[in-house]
Motif scaffolding. Structure first.
Motif, PDB file in Angstrom:
ATOM      1  N   UNK A 243      15.076   3.513  -8.793  1.00  0.00           N
ATOM      2  CA  UNK A 243      15.171   2.175  -8.204  1.00  0.00           C
ATOM      3  C   UNK A 243      13.925   1.358  -8.553  1.00  0.00           C
ATOM      4  N   UNK A 244      14.145   0.055  -8.748  1.00  0.00           N
ATOM      5  CA  UNK A 244      13.063  -0.835  -9.148  1.00  0.00           C
ATOM      6  C   UNK A 244      12.763  -1.827  -8.017  1.00  0.00           C
ATOM      7  N   UNK A 245      11.487  -1.901  -7.630  1.00  0.00           N
ATOM      8  CA  UNK A 245      11.015  -2.867  -6.630  1.00  0.00           C
ATOM      9  C   UNK A 245      10.043  -3.829  -7.316  1.00  0.00           C
TER      10      UNK A 245
ATOM     11  N   UNK B 155       2.377 -10.030 -11.772  1.00  0.00           N
ATOM     12  CA  UNK B 155       3.329  -9.400 -10.856  1.00  0.00           C
ATOM     13  C   UNK B 155       3.236  -7.896 -11.044  1.00  0.00           C
ATOM     14  N   UNK B 156       3.887  -7.142 -10.140  1.00  0.00           N
ATOM     15  CA  UNK B 156       3.887  -5.678 -10.236  1.00  0.00           C
ATOM     16  C   UNK B 156       5.294  -5.140 -10.019  1.00  0.00           C
ATOM     17  N   UNK B 157       5.668  -4.181 -10.864  1.00  0.00           N
ATOM     18  CA  UNK B 157       6.943  -3.487 -10.724  1.00  0.00           C
ATOM     19  C   UNK B 157       6.655  -2.077 -10.219  1.00  0.00           C
ATOM     20  N   UNK B 158       7.403  -1.640  -9.207  1.00  0.00           N
ATOM     21  CA  UNK B 158       7.322  -0.271  -8.705  1.00  0.00           C
ATOM     22  C   UNK B 158       8.643   0.418  -9.054  1.00  0.00           C
TER      23      UNK B 158
ATOM     24  N   UNK C  51       6.251   6.773  -7.045  1.00  0.00           N
ATOM     25  CA  UNK C  51       6.324   5.423  -7.595  1.00  0.00           C
ATOM     26  C   UNK C  51       5.439   5.280  -8.830  1.00  0.00           C
ATOM     27  N   UNK C  52       5.995   4.702  -9.859  1.00  0.00           N
ATOM     28  CA  UNK C  52       5.230   4.344 -11.050  1.00  0.00           C
ATOM     29  C   UNK C  52       4.975   2.835 -11.014  1.00  0.00           C
ATOM     30  N   UNK C  53       3.717   2.441 -11.058  1.00  0.00           N
ATOM     31  CA  UNK C  53       3.358   1.025 -10.973  1.00  0.00           C
ATOM     32  C   UNK C  53       3.129   0.459 -12.366  1.00  0.00           C
ATOM     33  N   UNK C  54       3.820  -0.654 -12.657  1.00  0.00           N
ATOM     34  CA  UNK C  54       3.673  -1.332 -13.940  1.00  0.00           C
ATOM     35  C   UNK C  54       3.138  -2.739 -13.688  1.00  0.00           C
ATOM     36  N   UNK C  55       1.988  -3.042 -14.272  1.00  0.00           N
ATOM     37  CA  UNK C  55       1.371  -4.353 -14.119  1.00  0.00           C
ATOM     38  C   UNK C  55       1.980  -5.315 -15.142  1.00  0.00           C
ATOM     39  N   UNK C  56       2.479  -6.452 -14.654  1.00  0.00           N
ATOM     40  CA  UNK C  56       3.024  -7.479 -15.528  1.00  0.00           C
ATOM     41  C   UNK C  56       2.019  -8.617 -15.618  1.00  0.00           C
ATOM     42  N   UNK C  57       1.551  -8.917 -16.829  1.00  0.00           N
ATOM     43  CA  UNK C  57       0.545  -9.954 -17.033  1.00  0.00           C
ATOM     44  C   UNK C  57       1.188 -11.230 -17.564  1.00  0.00           C
TER      45      UNK C  57
ATOM     46  N   UNK D  68       0.821  -1.205   0.000  1.00  0.00           N
ATOM     47  CA  UNK D  68       0.000   0.000   0.000  1.00  0.00           C
ATOM     48  C   UNK D  68       0.857   1.259   0.000  1.00  0.00           C
ATOM     49  N   UNK D  69       1.984   1.218   0.720  1.00  0.00           N
ATOM     50  CA  UNK D  69       2.897   2.368   0.726  1.00  0.00           C
ATOM     51  C   UNK D  69       3.464   2.616  -0.670  1.00  0.00           C
ATOM     52  N   UNK D  70       3.755   1.529  -1.369  1.00  0.00           N
ATOM     53  CA  UNK D  70       4.263   1.659  -2.740  1.00  0.00           C
ATOM     54  C   UNK D  70       3.194   2.268  -3.650  1.00  0.00           C
ATOM     55  N   UNK D  71       1.971   1.753  -3.544  1.00  0.00           N
ATOM     56  CA  UNK D  71       0.898   2.202  -4.432  1.00  0.00           C
ATOM     57  C   UNK D  71       0.547   3.669  -4.199  1.00  0.00           C
TER      58      UNK D  71
END
Length: 269
Positions: A193-195, A183-186, A167-173, A159-162
């Motif tokens: 930095x990539x999380x 999965x999700x990339x932050x 942070x830019x959230x990228x949805x991986x399908x 939730x802190x990331x979102x």
């Protein structure tokens, strides 16, 4: 350590069960005097343990006590029956009979003591069995609480990331072979930095590990190796630019190039 961490540390349960050291007990007693939340947690834990002990208690057979005393009374009646004294018996005989009666009474008391001792042992065994089950229940509750706390920590991290504006959230399908995977990339816009949040992916087989890739200028660049300990809280890599991200399953330690047939998810920015 804050109040909630102190309460969840297990010191309260250890204190109630008598396992806390004198130093730990002294600290807890001092804290309870000055902290209403800790005192309330102590009272709640004490109430829970008492309820568990009551629920697990084993009561000896109801007729056991009456049977014991009936046996004692029967033995005493038999011993107190006086033999007929003949007038021809010397005067010293009654003293011998008194000694016999005393010896008989001693045997009766010895039998009673032995029976009561056995009852005491039985009661202790019942109590120990109850305490053992209570400790098992407490250990189970503590394990469940730790699991719940860990799940809550992961949820808070996500939730802190979102909610982080940087942070830019990228949805991986999932790709064709793994359509149900995700999965999700932050990606931190400021630090680059990539999380990675990949807890929804299947558990990696022994000797294998998930590897994150950034697609920059049409070329795959390794963005780090994923582990459960790093999920959503430790940066895998610093990626200056990318047009997409993907995850492949590689041998432990990673690969210099992605194994395309082992790709699980992919997402464009």
């Amino acid at each position: 350590m804050n109040t909630k961490e102190y309460i969840s540390s297990g010191i309260i349960e250890s204190y109630i069960l008598g396992h806390a050291s004198p130093e730990e007990a002294g600290i807890l007693e001092c804290v309870m005097k000055n902290n209403a939340e800790v005192k309330a947690a102590f009272e709640e834990a004490q109430k829970t343990l008492e309820e568990l002990a009551t629920a697990q208690a084993v009561t000896p057979p109801s007729d056991l006590k009456s049977k014991i005393w009936i046996r004692i009374q029967q033995d005493q009646i038999v011993e107190e029956i006086q033999p007929v004294i003949s007038t021809d018996i010397p005067a010293a005989k009654p003293q011998k009979e008194i000694r016999i009666q005393r010896n008989g009474n001693w045997k009766t008391y010895a039998i009673a003591a032995s029976v009561l001792f056995l009852v005491s042992i039985a009661g202790n065994l019942f109590w120990m069995n109850s305490q053992s089950k209570t400790r098992e229940e407490i250990a189970k509750l503590q394990t469940e609480k730790r699991s719940q706390d860990l799940a809550m920590q992961r949820m808070n991290q996500k939730m802190n990331m979102i909610t982080n504006p940087e942070m830019q959230m990228i949805i991986l399908k999932g790709v064709e072979k793994h359509a149900d995977s995700k999965a999700m990339v932050f990606w931190n816009k400021k630090t680059r930095e990539v999380y990675l949040n990949a807890e929804s992916l299947p558990k990696a087989p022994q000797g294998m590990q998930y590897q994150l890739w950034a697609i920059a200028d049409g070329k795959p660049v390794s963005a780090g190796m994923y582990t459960e300990e790093k999920d959503s809280k430790i940066a895998l890599a610093n990626i200056p630019k990318a047009q997409a991200f993907a995850i492949t399953l590689e041998k432990q330690g990673g690969s210099e190039v992605p194994t395309m047939e082992n790709m699980y998810v992919m997402g464009e920015i």
